[in-house]
Write a protein that holds these residues in place. Structure first.
Motif, mmCIF file in Angstrom:
data_model
loop_
_atom_site.group_PDB
_atom_site.id
_atom_site.type_symbol
_atom_site.label_atom_id
_atom_site.label_comp_id
_atom_site.label_asym_id
_atom_site.label_seq_id
_atom_site.Cartn_x
_atom_site.Cartn_y
_atom_site.Cartn_z
ATOM 1 N N ASN A 263 2.414 113.351 47.432
ATOM 2 C CA ASN A 263 1.880 112.945 46.126
ATOM 3 C C ASN A 263 3.037 112.588 45.200
ATOM 4 O O ASN A 263 4.208 112.823 45.520
ATOM 5 C CB ASN A 263 1.008 114.051 45.520
ATOM 6 C CG ASN A 263 1.733 115.390 45.483
ATOM 7 O OD1 ASN A 263 2.790 115.516 44.866
ATOM 8 N ND2 ASN A 263 1.155 116.396 46.161
ATOM 9 N N GLU B 12 3.823 113.889 42.357
ATOM 10 C CA GLU B 12 4.509 115.044 41.790
ATOM 11 C C GLU B 12 5.676 115.477 42.679
ATOM 12 O O GLU B 12 6.764 115.795 42.179
ATOM 13 C CB GLU B 12 3.520 116.205 41.611
ATOM 14 C CG GLU B 12 2.500 116.022 40.497
ATOM 15 C CD GLU B 12 1.392 115.039 40.865
ATOM 16 O OE1 GLU B 12 0.770 114.482 39.946
ATOM 17 O OE2 GLU B 12 1.160 114.835 42.087
ATOM 18 N N GLU B 13 5.444 115.478 43.991
ATOM 19 C CA GLU B 13 6.512 115.825 44.925
ATOM 20 C C GLU B 13 7.632 114.778 44.895
ATOM 21 O O GLU B 13 8.806 115.104 45.061
ATOM 22 C CB GLU B 13 5.956 115.968 46.338
ATOM 23 C CG GLU B 13 5.055 117.184 46.524
ATOM 24 C CD GLU B 13 4.526 117.296 47.944
ATOM 25 O OE1 GLU B 13 4.754 116.360 48.748
ATOM 26 O OE2 GLU B 13 3.869 118.311 48.253
ATOM 27 N N TYR C 283 8.571 113.033 42.240
ATOM 28 C CA TYR C 283 9.381 113.251 41.041
ATOM 29 C C TYR C 283 10.260 114.493 41.175
ATOM 30 O O TYR C 283 11.389 114.527 40.676
ATOM 31 C CB TYR C 283 8.478 113.382 39.806
ATOM 32 C CG TYR C 283 8.206 112.046 39.147
ATOM 33 C CD1 TYR C 283 9.244 111.302 38.587
ATOM 34 C CD2 TYR C 283 6.909 111.526 39.078
ATOM 35 C CE1 TYR C 283 9.006 110.073 37.981
ATOM 36 C CE2 TYR C 283 6.658 110.298 38.474
ATOM 37 C CZ TYR C 283 7.716 109.580 37.932
ATOM 38 O OH TYR C 283 7.479 108.361 37.336
ATOM 39 N N LYS C 284 9.760 115.500 41.855
ATOM 40 C CA LYS C 284 10.558 116.710 42.070
ATOM 41 C C LYS C 284 11.790 116.388 42.917
ATOM 42 O O LYS C 284 12.903 116.836 42.626
ATOM 43 C CB LYS C 284 9.704 117.782 42.758
ATOM 44 C CG LYS C 284 10.398 119.120 42.900
ATOM 45 C CD LYS C 284 9.468 120.166 43.490
ATOM 46 C CE LYS C 284 10.180 121.514 43.621
ATOM 47 N NZ LYS C 284 9.281 122.557 44.197
#
Length: 284
Positions: free
Chosen positions: A131, A133-134, A136-137
């Protein structure tokens, strides 16, 4: 014979399409060399970090082929090329290391001099994500957006579309959403873009390798005066400062001229004794 006589007022063709001239050219100009980057030289044919094209030969062979291609394309006699590799550090397999070489090929004087830098300073990394979010992390961890990213559907072994040179949030989101949509298992491979213009950390290592090249160019053979008088062998056995037992540290180095073959040994280049912490008996 001095290096200024060999290289001053000569043109050197820098075989790059990834803006390495930013760090290489200013250093070479100290020798009086005019650096030119040919606009129509495709260095990707010798290998890509994204694995579409497998590297030709070893790291040094690939750099040499780039330099030779630059000479063939322009008809000049002096060329510069660089090549980088990224792999796990031998004693720390979970940490990446970066080895950079910068090769000078001088057909006029039949010289080949290679500068190098081996460093743990690299953001080289990759990950499978599911996803945004992963994504961006991962991006935050590797220094995005100053450092570029690459996104590939599924895994690097698949033939999905590859998005390179990602340096904005918009580019990252578009690439990840597209890759996820077209990935059979809804996983995306994300990695650091290791090309010079997208990786300032790697650029610093290329600069260090170029400085090492200049150091070797300024090392002259005591016999014939040709530059490139460099270390060809490291002899282990530096004695422990406490018990005098030979250690694995360097006791002597051997310099040799590639032109006339003259060699010279230098003892204790790093000092006469090793720290007892490096001794297998004092610190087993």
């Amino acid at each position: 014979m001095k290096n200024q006589q060999l290289f001053s007022n000569r043109v050197a063709i820098l075989a790059t399409m990834h803006q390495k001239e930013i760090v290489i050219a200013p250093l070479l100009e100290q020798l009086g060399i005019k650096v030119i980057v040919p606009p129509d030289l495709n260095t990707d044919i010798f290998g890509t970090f994204t694995r579409e094209i497998k590297r030709v030969g070893t790291q040094i062979e690939a750099a040499r082929l780039k330099a030779e291609k630059a000479l063939a394309l322009t008809g000049e006699t002096l060329a510069i090329a660089s090549e980088g590799t990224f792999c796990p550090y031998p004693s720390l397999p979970y940490i990446s290391s970066n080895r950079e070489i910068v090769i000078l090929l001088d057909k006029e004087n039949e010289l080949e001099i290679i500068g190098e830098e081996f460093s743990l300073e690299t953001n080289h990394n990759f990950q499978l994500i599911q996803n945004i979010e992963e994504a961006y992390k991962f991006a935050t961890k590797v220094g995005f957006p100053e450092h570029g990213l690459i996104v590939i559907s599924d895994s690097p072994k698949d033939s999905g579309e590859i998005f390179k040179g990602i340096i904005t949030d918009k580019q990252l989101e578009e690439a990840v959403y597209f890759a996820l949509k077209n990935s059979p298992n809804k996983k995306v491979h994300i990695e650091t873009d290791m090309r010079g213009m997208y990786n300032p950390t790697r650029m610093k290592n290329i600069e260090k390798a170029t400085r090492n090249l200049l150091k070797k160019i300024n090392s002259f053979c005591p016999s014939c005066g040709i530059p490139g008088f460099e270390i060809t062998q490291r002899i282990k056995g530096l004695p422990c400062a406490s018990c005098y037992t030979p250690t694995l540290l360097t006791r002597a180095v051997k310099y040799q001229c590639q032109k006339c073959g003259f060699s010279q040994e230098e003892s204790f280049p790093d000092g006469k004794y090793a720290d007892p912490r490096e001794c297998m008996y004092c610190n087993p």
